[in-house]
Design a protein around this motif. Structure first.
Motif: not given
Length: 646
Positions: A16-25, A339-349
């Motif tokens: 999901x985080x990778x997907x969000x990053x690709x969507x954002x990108x 950077x935001x996606x990485x931070x969000x992934x940590x929060x999601x975990x």
């Protein structure tokens, strides 16, 4: 309680985080392209506007530049001192004025006064900034020159303008080239008699110098063309004046831009974009655009065309810079998004671990208190439930138990009985949940299910329970185990949902006469040897009773209750043949029941025998045959209503 995440959850969050990053990108890149095309169009629009304004400005400058010599030649014609040259010797003061005009203006190669026959009377030569009066022996006859012939018959306030060409000396083009325009206007004396012409040889280079202010940053090329497409002005002087210099005869605008010349020639103004670049053009009409109430221009100069050309590569350079600026900004944003996606992934975990823990706890609670029960009590969390939590509502109640359960339980070990019950409940529970119901409680082999909406759901759940039971029995037979059967009773009425117990130990429950009635009528299924029985209250509140196979079977009075209850059989689970026979005999059965309730037992008996013969598998007619036979032998007495007791 475990709170670690399994690999599937970790994979899901990571994906999901990778997907969000690709969507954002993708959105950033897509947005960048949209912005680029918008900005590129904006830049191109600005270039179009700039070039058009440049062409319009050049056109206005040319007309303004023309306006001054026209005004000055008319001013000369209005001076009485000028006509002295035709009536006698012009005064030294008048000559001094003409010399001053030549020196101050620096625009006229020659200022001439010519008599009406074409002979120069006075000529002032500019002489490279040191004006001189031509001696009498140098005065020339110009009566055969084109500009004289075109101007000699002009009226007052008319000005003739010659074509813009190169000055010719001794039959050859003067080198270096000297662009020249001749302007002439008639001279009249005080009595209005025509005396000759005032002629100004105007330096054409002054006119052309106004076109040199092109935009070098855009690689702009500016051209001034005569009516035949020859260059009067261009960035390359070696291509100008092709109509007067023989070795430049092919140097025309249409030679370089053959597909564009027709439009430039025929239209007054416009813009064209093609594979070569951007063209903007306008027309300079020397004659009509300078005319007003005080002067009329007679022009042989023709219509000139001002053309600005910006090469395609110059436009590309401008838009490429926009692209580079946007690209740099987007790259920064993509890194920020990463950077935001990485931070969000940590929060999601972290959040997922907490949610997993809460979910596991909630599922543990749900095993004992249904979530639907929580919602009906209008509580969000299980810990919000108290002993005071209760609610009254109209619901469908389904009660079911296993027939001959005592025999089954007594012939097995307790562990085997528990295993059997769990397998049975697991098999039939989907029929309840898939029809918008939930199990309120289990009572040994029995279960109590509730349906918040219409009773149709409860009836459909009962039909599906028997379908699931058939599959359950098939599995048991394959394992050499005996079949089991169930009875289902359904009622629709008011119940109270709440909790009982203490503050330390409580249990969710549902109570009310409707619950008791559902349990009591379920016992009728065993007596009548049928699978599903519903009350009249349930049938009356069904939205689509015609969707099921339903028939009346009895009217009973439950022990302790005053009002009788009409009971109906749901026979959807019978074999197709039995279901068809029961449906065909439905009206006849109702007739028999009506006769039975009226106490006409003989006629009722005859009807029930017909029904029994029509469908030997039907268990209801034999019961009424036996009842009618008994009442014929021993009448029930006065007050008979046809109501049985259960």
């Amino acid at each position: 309680m475990p709170n670690s995440l399994n690999s599937q959850t970790r994979f899901r969050i990571t994906a999901q985080c990778i997907g969000c990053f690709f969507i954002a990108a993708s959105l950033l890149i897509g947005g960048a392209f949209v912005l680029y095309f918008y900005k590129a169009n904006e830049v191109e629009g600005e270039i179009r506007t700039h070039i058009k304004e440049h062409v319009d400005s050049a056109r206005k400058l040319i007309l303004a530049e023309f306006g001054e010599p026209v005004s000055e030649i008319l001013y000369l014609a209005s001076l009485s001192e000028v006509t002295e040259a035709f009536t006698g010797i012009i005064s030294s003061e008048s000559l001094a004025d003409l010399l001053s005009l030549s020196k101050i203006k620096k625009k006229y190669d020659q200022i001439r006064l010519v008599d009406r026959y074409g002979m120069e009377v006075v000529r002032i030569n500019y002489n490279d900034g040191v004006p001189v009066v031509a001696p009498d022996n140098k005065l020339q006859f110009v009566g055969m020159r084109e500009y004289f012939l075109r101007a000699k018959d002009l009226k007052k306030n008319q000005v003739y303008v010659s074509p813009l060409d190169l000055n010719i000396e001794n039959g050859k083009v003067e080198i270096p080239v000297k662009p020249m325009i001749r302007m002439a206007t008639p001279l009249f004396d005080a009595e209005g008699k025509r005396r000759g012409l005032a002629i100004l040889n105007y330096f054409g280079r002054l006119l052309l110098s106004s076109l040199k202010n092109n935009d070098s940053n855009l690689g702009e090329e500016l051209f001034l063309l005569n009516k035949d497409g020859y260059y009067l002005f261009s960035p390359n002087p070696e291509k100008n004046w092709g109509f007067m210099i023989k070795d430049r005869a092919d140097d025309k605008f249409q030679t370089r831009f053959p597909h564009l010349w027709t439009r430039v020639k025929n239209d007054d103004s416009g813009q064209v974009v093609n594979g070569e670049g951007l063209f903007s053009f306008a027309t300079v009409k020397i004659g009509s655009e300078l005319n007003d109430s005080s002067v009329q221009i007679i022009s042989d100069a023709g219509n000139w065309k001002i053309v600005s050309f910006v090469p395609e590569e110059s436009i590309t350079v401008s838009t490429r810079k926009v692209f580079q600026d946007i690209l740099g900004f987007v790259v920064v944003l993509i890194f920020v998004a990463a950077a935001i996606c990485i931070a969000l992934s940590r929060l999601r975990f972290s959040k997922a671990k907490t949610e997993t823990s809460v979910l596991e706890m909630t599922k543990s609670y749900e095993r004992f208190v249904p979530r639907e029960f929580l919602h009906l009590l209008k509580k969000e969390r299980y810990r919000d439930i108290t002993l005071e939590s209760n609610v009254r509502m109209i619901m469908g109640i389904l009660f079911s138990d296993i027939r001959s359960y005592t025999h089954i339980s007594e012939s097995r070990e307790p562990e085997e009985v528990l295993s059997f019950l769990n397998q049975y409940f697991q098999a039939i529970n989907p029929a309840i949940s898939q029809n918008r119901g939930f199990v309120d409680s289990f009572h040994g082999d029995a279960l109590l299910a509730l349906f918040q909406e219409k009773p149709d759901h409860a009836v459909k759940a009962a039909v599906d329970m028997r379908v699931q039971l058939a599959k359950f029995n098939q599995d048991r037979e394959e394992n050499d185990e005996e079949r089991v059967d169930i009875g289902v009773g359904i009622h629709f009425g008011e119940v109270t949902l709440g909790t009982v117990g203490t503050t330390y130990r409580m249990q969710a429950t549902v109570i009310g006469d409707a619950v008791n009635l559902a349990a009591r009528i379920e016992s009728v299924t065993k007596m009548f040897k049928i699978g599903i029985v519903v009350t009249g209250a349930a049938l009356e509140n069904m939205e689509n009773p015609e969707s099921f196979c339903i028939r009346e079977i009895d009217t009973v009075r439950v022990k302790g209750k005053e009002h009788p209850v009409v009971l109906y059989e749901v026979f959807d689970n019978d074999s197709p043949e039995v279901r068809k026979a029961k449906s065909e005999m439905k009206d006849l059965m109702e007739q028999g029941l009506l006769l039975y309730k009226k106490g006409d037992f003989q006629k009722a008996l005859d009807v029930f025998k017909i029904c029994a013969d029509a469908c030997p598998e039907d268990s209801i007619p034999p019961i009424y045959i036996k009842r009618c036979s008994t009442f014929l032998r021993v009448p029930p007495g006065a007050g008979w209503t046809g109501v049985s007791s259960v």
